[in-house]
Design a protein around this motif. Structure first.
Motif, PDB file in Angstrom:
ATOM      1  N   GLN A 164       0.822  -1.265   0.117  1.00 11.37           N
ATOM      2  CA  GLN A 164      -0.104   0.059  -0.169  1.00 11.37           C
ATOM      3  C   GLN A 164       0.780   1.262   0.010  1.00 11.37           C
ATOM      4  O   GLN A 164       1.958   1.317   0.657  1.00 11.37           O
ATOM      5  CB  GLN A 164      -0.811   0.148   1.224  1.00 11.37           C
ATOM      6  N   ALA A 165       0.499   2.290  -0.627  1.00 15.85           N
ATOM      7  CA  ALA A 165       1.288   3.390  -1.058  1.00 15.85           C
ATOM      8  C   ALA A 165       1.060   4.294   0.322  1.00 15.85           C
ATOM      9  O   ALA A 165       0.149   4.170   1.163  1.00 15.85           O
ATOM     10  CB  ALA A 165       0.966   4.341  -2.139  1.00 15.85           C
ATOM     11  N   VAL A 166       2.217   5.283   0.628  1.00 16.26           N
ATOM     12  CA  VAL A 166       2.101   6.192   1.694  1.00 16.26           C
ATOM     13  C   VAL A 166       1.930   7.312   1.182  1.00 16.26           C
ATOM     14  O   VAL A 166       2.668   8.054   0.280  1.00 16.26           O
ATOM     15  CB  VAL A 166       3.551   6.092   2.445  1.00 16.26           C
ATOM     16  N   LEU A 167       0.986   8.389   1.650  1.00 15.32           N
ATOM     17  CA  LEU A 167       1.037   9.776   1.268  1.00 15.32           C
ATOM     18  C   LEU A 167       1.846  10.681   2.496  1.00 15.32           C
ATOM     19  O   LEU A 167       1.493  10.390   3.612  1.00 15.32           O
ATOM     20  CB  LEU A 167      -0.418  10.218   1.330  1.00 15.32           C
ATOM     21  N   LEU A 168       2.854  11.492   2.051  1.00 12.94           N
ATOM     22  CA  LEU A 168       3.859  12.138   3.084  1.00 12.94           C
ATOM     23  C   LEU A 168       3.624  13.590   2.849  1.00 12.94           C
ATOM     24  O   LEU A 168       3.640  13.964   1.775  1.00 12.94           O
ATOM     25  CB  LEU A 168       5.184  11.694   2.747  1.00 12.94           C
ATOM     26  N   ASP A 169       3.216  14.195   3.985  1.00 13.54           N
ATOM     27  CA  ASP A 169       2.951  15.343   4.310  1.00 13.54           C
ATOM     28  C   ASP A 169       4.247  16.033   4.561  1.00 13.54           C
ATOM     29  O   ASP A 169       4.881  15.883   5.490  1.00 13.54           O
ATOM     30  CB  ASP A 169       1.936  15.785   4.737  1.00 13.54           C
ATOM     31  N   VAL A 170       4.941  16.900   3.743  1.00 16.90           N
ATOM     32  CA  VAL A 170       6.291  17.784   4.273  1.00 16.90           C
ATOM     33  C   VAL A 170       6.216  19.196   4.403  1.00 16.90           C
ATOM     34  O   VAL A 170       7.326  19.734   4.564  1.00 16.90           O
ATOM     35  CB  VAL A 170       7.467  17.357   3.067  1.00 16.90           C
ATOM     36  N   VAL A 176       7.606   6.310   7.075  1.00 15.18           N
ATOM     37  CA  VAL A 176       7.055   5.794   5.676  1.00 15.18           C
ATOM     38  C   VAL A 176       6.784   4.508   5.488  1.00 15.18           C
ATOM     39  O   VAL A 176       6.255   3.619   4.920  1.00 15.18           O
ATOM     40  CB  VAL A 176       7.434   6.410   4.531  1.00 15.18           C
ATOM     41  N   GLY A 177       7.980   3.777   6.470  1.00 21.84           N
ATOM     42  CA  GLY A 177       8.026   2.210   6.254  1.00 21.84           C
ATOM     43  C   GLY A 177       8.927   2.046   5.149  1.00 21.84           C
ATOM     44  O   GLY A 177       9.526   2.648   4.560  1.00 21.84           O
ATOM     45  N   VAL A 187       5.977   5.775  -1.936  1.00 17.87           N
ATOM     46  CA  VAL A 187       5.998   7.232  -1.466  1.00 17.87           C
ATOM     47  C   VAL A 187       5.364   8.405  -2.294  1.00 17.87           C
ATOM     48  O   VAL A 187       5.978   8.531  -3.144  1.00 17.87           O
ATOM     49  CB  VAL A 187       7.122   7.597  -0.673  1.00 17.87           C
ATOM     50  N   TYR A 188       4.096   8.887  -2.102  1.00 23.85           N
ATOM     51  CA  TYR A 188       3.837  10.200  -2.648  1.00 23.85           C
ATOM     52  C   TYR A 188       3.847  11.274  -1.883  1.00 23.85           C
ATOM     53  O   TYR A 188       3.318  11.195  -0.672  1.00 23.85           O
ATOM     54  CB  TYR A 188       2.481   9.854  -3.361  1.00 23.85           C
TER      55      TYR A 188
END
Length: 89
Positions: free
Chosen positions: A1-7, A42-43, A48-49
């Protein structure tokens, strides 16, 4: 499963964020976050998006991830558009 990352930075995250996003500010990434630091958020081995407010910081974060051997893709567009389109809660 993909991860959505807020920077985005903490004040931006606290104001509003995607309900399913992980958070790791670009300021921390830029100060020398290691691959292990990033993977703790994020694992490992997941797509990773990355997103931010307008698209500039997420591109910088994606470049930093690439240098560490982490595959990541910056999401074009603004946070407001992303939230309106995908976060219906």
């Amino acid at each position: 499963q993909a991860v959505l990352l807020d920077v985005r930075e903490k004040n931006e995250w606290d104001e509003s964020h995607m309900s399913n996003a992980k958070w790791l500010p670009l300021s921390k990434i830029s100060k020398g976050a290691t691959k292990q630091d990033i993977e703790a958020v994020v694992g490992s081995g997941k797509p990773v998006y990355i997103h931010c407010k307008s698209g500039i910081r997420c591109m910088k974060a994606a470049e930093a991830f690439e240098k560490l051997g982490i595959k990541a893709e910056a999401i074009n567009g603004s946070f407001a558009d992303l939230k309106k389109t995908f976060d219906t809660k």
